[in-house]
Design an enzyme around this catalytic site. Structure first.
Site, PDB file in Angstrom:
ATOM      1  N   GLY A   1      64.857 -17.486  -1.345  1.00  0.00           N
ATOM      2  CA  GLY A   1      65.564 -17.601  -2.620  1.00  0.00           C
ATOM      3  C   GLY A   1      66.164 -16.267  -3.039  1.00  0.00           C
TER       4      GLY A   1
ATOM      5  CG  ASP B   1      54.345 -19.469   2.104  1.00  0.00           C
ATOM      6  OD1 ASP B   1      53.107 -19.403   2.083  1.00  0.00           O
ATOM      7  OD2 ASP B   1      55.032 -19.739   1.106  1.00  0.00           O
TER       8      ASP B   1
ATOM      9  CG  MET C   1      48.900 -19.922  -0.878  1.00  0.00           C
ATOM     10  SD  MET C   1      49.557 -18.340  -1.473  1.00  0.00           S
ATOM     11  CE  MET C   1      48.771 -18.243  -3.069  1.00  0.00           C
TER      12      MET C   1
ATOM     13  NE  ARG D   1      55.533 -24.854  -3.834  1.00  0.00           N
ATOM     14  CZ  ARG D   1      56.136 -23.974  -4.623  1.00  0.00           C
ATOM     15  NH1 ARG D   1      57.436 -24.049  -4.832  1.00  0.00           N
ATOM     16  NH2 ARG D   1      55.450 -23.010  -5.187  1.00  0.00           N
TER      17      ARG D   1
ATOM     18  CD  GLU E   1      50.647 -24.095  -1.770  1.00  0.00           C
ATOM     19  OE1 GLU E   1      50.052 -24.187  -2.856  1.00  0.00           O
ATOM     20  OE2 GLU E   1      51.375 -23.139  -1.472  1.00  0.00           O
TER      21      GLU E   1
ATOM     22  NE  ARG F   1      28.453 -27.982  -1.360  1.00  0.00           N
ATOM     23  CZ  ARG F   1      27.588 -28.959  -1.087  1.00  0.00           C
ATOM     24  NH1 ARG F   1      28.052 -30.109  -0.596  1.00  0.00           N
ATOM     25  NH2 ARG F   1      26.288 -28.807  -1.288  1.00  0.00           N
TER      26      ARG F   1
ATOM     27  CB  SER G   1      45.007   0.934  27.208  1.00  0.00           C
ATOM     28  OG  SER G   1      43.695   1.426  27.150  1.00  0.00           O
TER      29      SER G   1
ATOM     30  NE  ARG H   1      34.850  19.244   7.528  1.00  0.00           N
ATOM     31  CZ  ARG H   1      35.173  20.377   6.931  1.00  0.00           C
ATOM     32  NH1 ARG H   1      36.183  21.107   7.406  1.00  0.00           N
ATOM     33  NH2 ARG H   1      34.526  20.796   5.865  1.00  0.00           N
TER      34      ARG H   1
ATOM     35  CG  MET I   1      35.317   2.507  16.197  1.00  0.00           C
ATOM     36  SD  MET I   1      35.346   2.867  14.436  1.00  0.00           S
ATOM     37  CE  MET I   1      36.224   1.464  13.794  1.00  0.00           C
TER      38      MET I   1
END
Length: 846
Positions: free
Chosen positions: A170, A216, A258, A260, A314, A344, A594, A723, A730
């Site tokens: 839009g 979206d 989400m 629409r 939705e 639920r 890598s 530093r 990790m």
């Protein structure tokens, strides 16, 4: 590179000390600026006398620079701040003035303080901020011509004739309409007497470039919009957390996301998390969707699954165009006369928009922002308004209104219940991922997918190299496809080492069939559940491997891994002449943090690694900023490929990045030290003063993160601190990113389909077919299979274990530019062989 080129000397008034210079200075200052700069382009004119407004001076204000405005509009999305930062700094780097329009179209209409000139440091630290710092707001006034007339007046008063807009379809449609009306708006301003024809002449053409910021991912023509993968990450994180509770209590959860008119978030979340069922607007289930969902959920429960996850967009509809709500799905799953599941509902809502951008969205925002500035400067009056898009791994420019119209066609197709057309109008990946989801969620449910008995294959799955995020998702997808087609997928545990030395162990050997109930839960698991190591077939014993392939009667091999896996496929291909049992189709899906496998620009695990690094660097940078004048030197993994260091540096705004491809020298370090001293010297109490330097673990044999930090500390002479930080392994761990999971599913299924094309007992055909040993990869805008012999001979830098061409090298230049790094000389190339010896002996010149 320098932030900008100074126009005046450092002491512009020192000429007063000399009579001659003083006279010259007086003459120059006395001459009107318009005469001195007549050859330059006219900008920033003041309005002439107006019949309807206050009186203005008709004297034009001349300036040599092009002025570019950046604005965000529509719903906010993570990564928008990265766009603004990239546009502002690239515009300044290219000699332009950069402006930000605050509050979207509202700021454009109101003008004044809402249109502000931006300096280099005004956008410092914006990469790690969520939302949009320049704001966005709905503006009804812009829908009226009077509002657009005010917008034109405000742009001209600031001398702006180019606008970069980041927003949804839009917002971009409004921008294109504004550009189309621009000539008539200027005519009206002239007719009103606000400006003269001469004043308006430099502004006859308005250049507009669009970037799509939307969680979206609903714009046609681009694979990803800025912010969509950050939102997908929020969704997948939520589902991963919910799954633990669902499994603990044997519950069902209906999760609304989400979307629409676009089901991308729901679809990709379903693929990435291994959901049981999804609802999306573009592809409603058949008329009996209730029975279909219950059948699949019941099938999964009968297999032993303790959890049920249904993801619904939705805007979900049935075939008749009626809305399907989460409550309807919950009631169906909880019906005591049916499945009777404890169910639920969780509605994620605006949490999907929040938070900082993931690494991919930061890189996409940065690269597209840079491309947008280039597009503005290269545009001519006849250039159509373009939107910056991405196809697979390539940034491209596309006609804006064509993309917008295609996007609107999807919504119209959904409204008219033409769902086949809606799917066709989405990109290829969307349809492919939908089929992938169908395959992986309905294993052994659709009997139509089964092949005849004689066409079914026995396929060995083996991981080779270091662990990487997405390996398990790829294995799961490959196994799901095999079971759906009737093939026999077999796990080879612990790589070629396990195959050669533990295949016959008792009670359980390294070669065994997959347990689908176990494999089905691997979608979100990191590492490698079937194990992996770096041992090559030659190290395990090629004859042993060949004999075992014959013993277990494998019809094909599917390898997932890094450079070692590529090396393994190369060895197996070359050994076919000696061992006929190796004449079976083999394909490799690259998976390594890598991203150094030849034949592809993307490897599974690289996105997960970048996310881990970006999160680590954000925290480190926060510490550096809190103590103000401190710089951290971060060591990244990546082998002899600088991909990880370069792209994480781009995503966190590093001051410098050192890679193996360039190397490190004293001259480079000296240049960077001088730059950092200058930066900190000019810091007058501004916030976000922390700095980062990234160095690949093998960028230099001598200079590492600790040594560089010591050098900086020594050269700072107490003016700032340094530093080192080493995130180490990790970078390989953690939950795989949604991108790695989704691409793992898509590419793994492609690989099994490729193997499937050869069939069984095809030794003679395979021996002479280069496509029987391949690497699947993303190259530019395409997903391709490349024969290993071509990759081996033409694309591989074997000594450095990486591709010969680094497709990302240009991104390093962009990172240096946007980080404000000055130019530096590259290190000298090392002398080798006889020449090195002769130079040392003084036989040849130095």
């Amino acid at each position: 590179m320098p932030i900008s080129n100074p126009i005046f000397p450092l002491r512009p008034f020192s000429a007063i000390a000399s009579p001659f210079r003083a006279l010259l200075a007086f003459v120059l200052f006395a001459i009107p600026a318009g005469i001195l700069f007549r050859t330059h382009r006219t900008l920033a004119l003041r309005p002439a006398a107006s019949k309807t407004s206050q009186t203005h001076s008709a004297t034009p204000k001349m300036a040599p620079k092009k002025k570019i405005a950046i604005m965000t509009s529509g719903g906010d999305s993570p990564g928008m701040n990265g766009v603004v930062r990239a546009c502002v700094r690239m515009a300044i780097h290219l000699g332009c003035d950069a402006y930000c329009i605050y509050e979207g179209y509202e700021g454009l209409v109101r003008g004044g303080d809402l249109i502000r000139k931006m300096d280099w440091n005004d956008v410092r630290g914006w990469l790690s901020e969520g939302g949009t710092l320049i704001g966005t707001a709905r503006c009804m006034a812009f829908f009226e011509r009077s509002g657009r007339l005010s917008a034109a007046r405000n742009l001209i008063s600031e001398g702006i004739d180019a606008v970069i807009i980041c927003g949804g379809d839009g917002s971009l449609t409004g921008a294109d309409r504004f550009r189309a009306e621009w000539p008539s708006l200027l005519e009206e301003l002239q007719a009103n007497g606000e400006y003269t024809a001469r004043q308006l002449e430099p502004y006859r053409h308005l250049n507009i470039v669009g970037l799509v910021g939307s969680i979206d991912n609903d714009l046609s023509g681009t694979d990803a919009t800025i912010g969509c993968y950050s939102a997908l990450s929020r969704v997948c994180n939520a589902v991963d957390l919910i799954e633990a509770t669902a499994s603990s209590h044997s519950r069902a959860f209906v999760i609304e996301v989400m979307g629409r008119h676009c089901g991308w978030l729901a679809l990709m979340a379903g693929v990435a998390t291994g959901a049981d069922f999804i609802f999306i607007p573009e592809k409603p289930r058949e008329d009996n969707w209730r029975e279909e969902m219950c059948d699949i959920v019941e099938h999964h429960r009968n297999l032993g699954k303790r959890k049920t996850i249904v993801i619904i967009a939705e805007g979900a509809l049935d075939r008749e165009g009626n809305k399907i709500s989460p409550e309807m799905v919950k009631d169906l799953l909880a019906d005591k006369d049916g499945l009777g599941l404890d169910t639920r509902i969780t509605t994620l809502g605006h949490v999907q928009r929040g938070g900082t951008a993931v690494a991919y969205d930061r890189m996409l925002a940065t690269l597209q922002g840079v491309e947008a500035v280039k597009a503005v400067l290269e545009a001519v009056p006849g250039t159509p308004t373009c939107v910056i898009a991405i196809n697979e791994n390539k940034i491209v420019r596309k006609p804006l209104m064509e993309a917008v119209q295609d996007t609107k066609k999807v919504a119209r197709a959904i409204e008219s219940q033409n769902f086949d057309q809606a799917m066709e109008l989405r990109d290829t990946e969307f349809s492919e991922q939908y089929r992938s989801f169908q395959t992986t969620t309905a294993v052994q449910v659709d009997q139509k997918m089964l092949l005849p008995e004689k066409e079914r294959m026995k396929i060995g799955f083996i991981n080779v190299g270091a662990p990487a995020g997405g390996m398990n998702a790829a294995v799961r997808a490959g196994v799901a496809y095999c079971l759906s087609r009737g093939h026999e997928p077999v796990a080879i545990y612990n790589g070629f080492a396990g195959f050669a030395r533990h295949h016959g162990d008792s009670p359980q050997g390294a070669v065994r069939a997959f347990d689908w109930l176990e494999v089905d839960g691997w979608a979100s698991k990191g590492g490698s559940e079937i194990g992996t190591n770096r041992e090559l077939p030659s190290e395990s014993g090629m004859e042993t491997i060949a004999d075992l392939i014959e013993h277990y009667r494998f019809d094909a091999l599917f390898l997932i891994g890094g450079f070692e896996a590529f090396h393994a496929v190369s060895q197996l291909r070359k050994a076919r002449e000696q061992y006929p049992s190796l004449c079976i189709p083999i394909t490799l899906l690259p998976a390594t943090i890598s991203n150094n496998v030849p034949g592809t620009e993307y490897s599974l695990g690289s996105d997960t690694c970048l996310n881990e690094l970006v999160e680590y660097c954000d925290k480190i940078k926060q510490s550096a900023s809190a103590t103000r004048r401190r710089i951290f030197v971060i060591e990244t993994q990546g082998g002899r490929s600088g991909y990880v260091a370069t792209l994480s540096g781009l995503a966190v705004g590093a001051s410098a990045v050192y890679t193996p491809e360039e190397g490190v020298s004293l001259d480079m370090l000296a240049a960077d030290v001088r730059h950092l001293k200058s930066v900190f010297a000019n810091d007058k109490g501004q916030s976000r003063a922390g700095r980062l330097i990234l160095i690949n673990e093998k960028a230099s044999r001598v200079y590492n993160a600790r040594l560089i930090a010591h050098i900086l500390r020594e050269e700072a002479h107490g003016r700032f601190e340094s530093r080192e930080g080493i995130p180490g392994h990790m970078q390989q761990g953690g939950v795989p990113s949604p991108m790695d999971r989704c691409r793992a599913v898509r590419l793994a299924i492609r690989c099994i389909q490729h193997l499937e094309e050869f069939g069984r007992n095809v030794h003679n055909k395979v021996k002479n077919d280069p496509m029987s040993a391949t690497v699947i990869g993303i190259k530019g805008a395409s997903v391709v299979f490349t024969p290993v012999n071509i990759v081996d001979e033409e694309e591989t830098d074997w000594p450095n274990r990486r591709p010969k061409a680094a497709f990302w090298s240009g991104m390093k230049d962009i990172g240096d530019i946007l980080g404000g790094r000055p130019k530096y000389d590259l290190p000298e190339a090392d002398l080798t062989g006889i020449k090195a010896k002769d130079v040392k002996r003084g036989i040849e010149g130095f």
